[in-house]
Structure formats: structure tokens, C-alpha cells
Design a protein around this motif. Structure first.
Motif, PDB file in Angstrom:
ATOM      1  N   PHE A  55       0.854  -1.183   0.000  1.00 57.11           N
ATOM      2  CA  PHE A  55       0.000   0.000   0.000  1.00 57.11           C
ATOM      3  C   PHE A  55       0.892   1.235   0.000  1.00 57.11           C
ATOM      4  O   PHE A  55       1.850   1.323   0.774  1.00 57.11           O
ATOM      5  CB  PHE A  55      -0.892  -0.010   1.248  1.00 57.11           C
ATOM      6  N   ASP A  56       0.592   2.188  -0.856  1.00 55.01           N
ATOM      7  CA  ASP A  56       1.358   3.432  -0.922  1.00 55.01           C
ATOM      8  C   ASP A  56       0.624   4.510  -0.140  1.00 55.01           C
ATOM      9  O   ASP A  56      -0.485   4.905  -0.500  1.00 55.01           O
ATOM     10  CB  ASP A  56       1.536   3.876  -2.376  1.00 55.01           C
ATOM     11  N   TYR A  57       1.253   4.983   0.934  1.00 52.00           N
ATOM     12  CA  TYR A  57       0.675   6.052   1.742  1.00 52.00           C
ATOM     13  C   TYR A  57       0.929   7.403   1.074  1.00 52.00           C
ATOM     14  O   TYR A  57       1.876   7.558   0.310  1.00 52.00           O
ATOM     15  CB  TYR A  57       1.292   6.050   3.147  1.00 52.00           C
ATOM     16  N   ASP A  58       0.083   8.382   1.394  1.00 48.54           N
ATOM     17  CA  ASP A  58       0.278   9.740   0.888  1.00 48.54           C
ATOM     18  C   ASP A  58       1.602  10.299   1.400  1.00 48.54           C
ATOM     19  O   ASP A  58       2.103   9.894   2.448  1.00 48.54           O
ATOM     20  CB  ASP A  58      -0.857  10.657   1.336  1.00 48.54           C
ATOM     21  N   PHE A  93      -3.150   5.580  10.867  1.00 50.88           N
ATOM     22  CA  PHE A  93      -3.923   4.803   9.914  1.00 50.88           C
ATOM     23  C   PHE A  93      -3.175   3.531   9.543  1.00 50.88           C
ATOM     24  O   PHE A  93      -1.949   3.527   9.477  1.00 50.88           O
ATOM     25  CB  PHE A  93      -4.136   5.593   8.611  1.00 50.88           C
ATOM     26  N   TYR A  94      -3.919   2.467   9.289  1.00 49.86           N
ATOM     27  CA  TYR A  94      -3.387   1.293   8.608  1.00 49.86           C
ATOM     28  C   TYR A  94      -4.128   1.210   7.285  1.00 49.86           C
ATOM     29  O   TYR A  94      -5.337   0.979   7.261  1.00 49.86           O
ATOM     30  CB  TYR A  94      -3.595   0.006   9.413  1.00 49.86           C
ATOM     31  N   ARG A  95      -3.407   1.423   6.205  1.00 47.05           N
ATOM     32  CA  ARG A  95      -3.994   1.556   4.871  1.00 47.05           C
ATOM     33  C   ARG A  95      -5.033   2.667   4.910  1.00 47.05           C
ATOM     34  O   ARG A  95      -4.685   3.797   5.168  1.00 47.05           O
ATOM     35  CB  ARG A  95      -4.530   0.230   4.365  1.00 47.05           C
ATOM     36  N   ASN A  96      -6.306   2.391   4.692  1.00 52.05           N
ATOM     37  CA  ASN A  96      -7.342   3.425   4.748  1.00 52.05           C
ATOM     38  C   ASN A  96      -8.142   3.387   6.038  1.00 52.05           C
ATOM     39  O   ASN A  96      -9.124   4.093   6.178  1.00 52.05           O
ATOM     40  CB  ASN A  96      -8.306   3.271   3.565  1.00 52.05           C
ATOM     41  N   VAL A  97      -7.736   2.578   6.999  1.00 54.82           N
ATOM     42  CA  VAL A  97      -8.485   2.394   8.240  1.00 54.82           C
ATOM     43  C   VAL A  97      -7.877   3.266   9.336  1.00 54.82           C
ATOM     44  O   VAL A  97      -6.689   3.171   9.646  1.00 54.82           O
ATOM     45  CB  VAL A  97      -8.472   0.912   8.673  1.00 54.82           C
ATOM     46  N   PHE A  98      -8.714   4.109   9.940  1.00 56.14           N
ATOM     47  CA  PHE A  98      -8.276   4.955  11.047  1.00 56.14           C
ATOM     48  C   PHE A  98      -8.175   4.105  12.309  1.00 56.14           C
ATOM     49  O   PHE A  98      -9.124   3.439  12.703  1.00 56.14           O
ATOM     50  CB  PHE A  98      -9.273   6.096  11.245  1.00 56.14           C
ATOM     51  N   ARG A 114      -2.802  11.420  14.068  1.00 55.35           N
ATOM     52  CA  ARG A 114      -3.803  10.417  13.685  1.00 55.35           C
ATOM     53  C   ARG A 114      -3.060   9.253  13.043  1.00 55.35           C
ATOM     54  O   ARG A 114      -2.175   9.461  12.230  1.00 55.35           O
ATOM     55  CB  ARG A 114      -4.799  10.986  12.688  1.00 55.35           C
TER      56      ARG A 114
END
Length: 99
Positions: free
Chosen positions: A22-25, A71-76, A69
Motif C-alpha cells: 500500500f502506498d501512503y500519501d 492509519f493502517y492503509r485506509n483504516v483509522f 492520527r
């Protein structure tokens, strides 16, 4: 009155052997979760995230005033306050509410 094997249909959807990375911002700080479920913050501090994320990468986004904040992938996952890390009087864990 048929057996389950006689009515079963296999799925046509492909199932990958390995989940892609997964590529984070670019604005998120990417950290690797250690074997004990924590991430190293700075040189000497640790923040406990979850033992189920061992070896995975998480992203931390700064909100301001030392609050991050996570996150794991798109999960907060939750929040943590980096200002509380300096006291070393308590272990720091992720929290779901700031109040």
C-alpha cells in the motif's frame, strides 16, 4: 437432497497469493510496527499500536499541537499525543477519542 459437493460452484474471481503493498500519501509519516506491536517514535519512545499489525507499515498524520492520527492503509486506528511521550510516567497507547 443433493450433497454440498454436487451443488458447489467455484468462484471466478481471482485470488492473489500475496497482497500488494500500500502506498501512503506523502504527507503521512510511514512507520513499521515492531514484533511487540509498537512503533518507535523518535530515538527513545515507543507507542503501542496493535500486536496484530506486527511487521506491517502504518501512516501517521500530524493534526497539530503534537497530536497524530494513525492509519493502517485506509483504516483509522486512533490518536496519540507526542507531548505525553516525554514524561515516561505512563505507557502510551493509541486512543480513539481525544477527550
Amino acid at each position: 437432497m443433493q450433497t454440498p459437493a454436487s451443488v458447489h460452484e467455484f468462484s471466478t474471481r481471482p485470488f492473489p497469493e500475496r497482497i500488494s503493498n500500500f502506498d501512503y500519501d506523502s504527507e503521512l509519516k510511514v512507520l513499521k510496527v515492531s514484533r511487540n506491536g509498537s512503533v518507535r517514535w523518535g530515538s527513545y519512545n515507543w507507542v503501542y499500536v496493535s500486536a496484530s499489525l506486527q511487521g506491517k507499515y502504518i501512516g501517521a498524520l500530524e493534526m497539530g499541537n503534537g497530536i497524530w492520527r494513525v492509519f493502517y492503509r485506509n483504516v483509522f486506528l486512533g490518536y496519540f499525543n507526542e507531548n505525553e511521550l516525554r514524561t515516561k510516567e505512563q505507557s502510551v497507547r493509541l486512543e480513539t477519542n481525544l477527550v
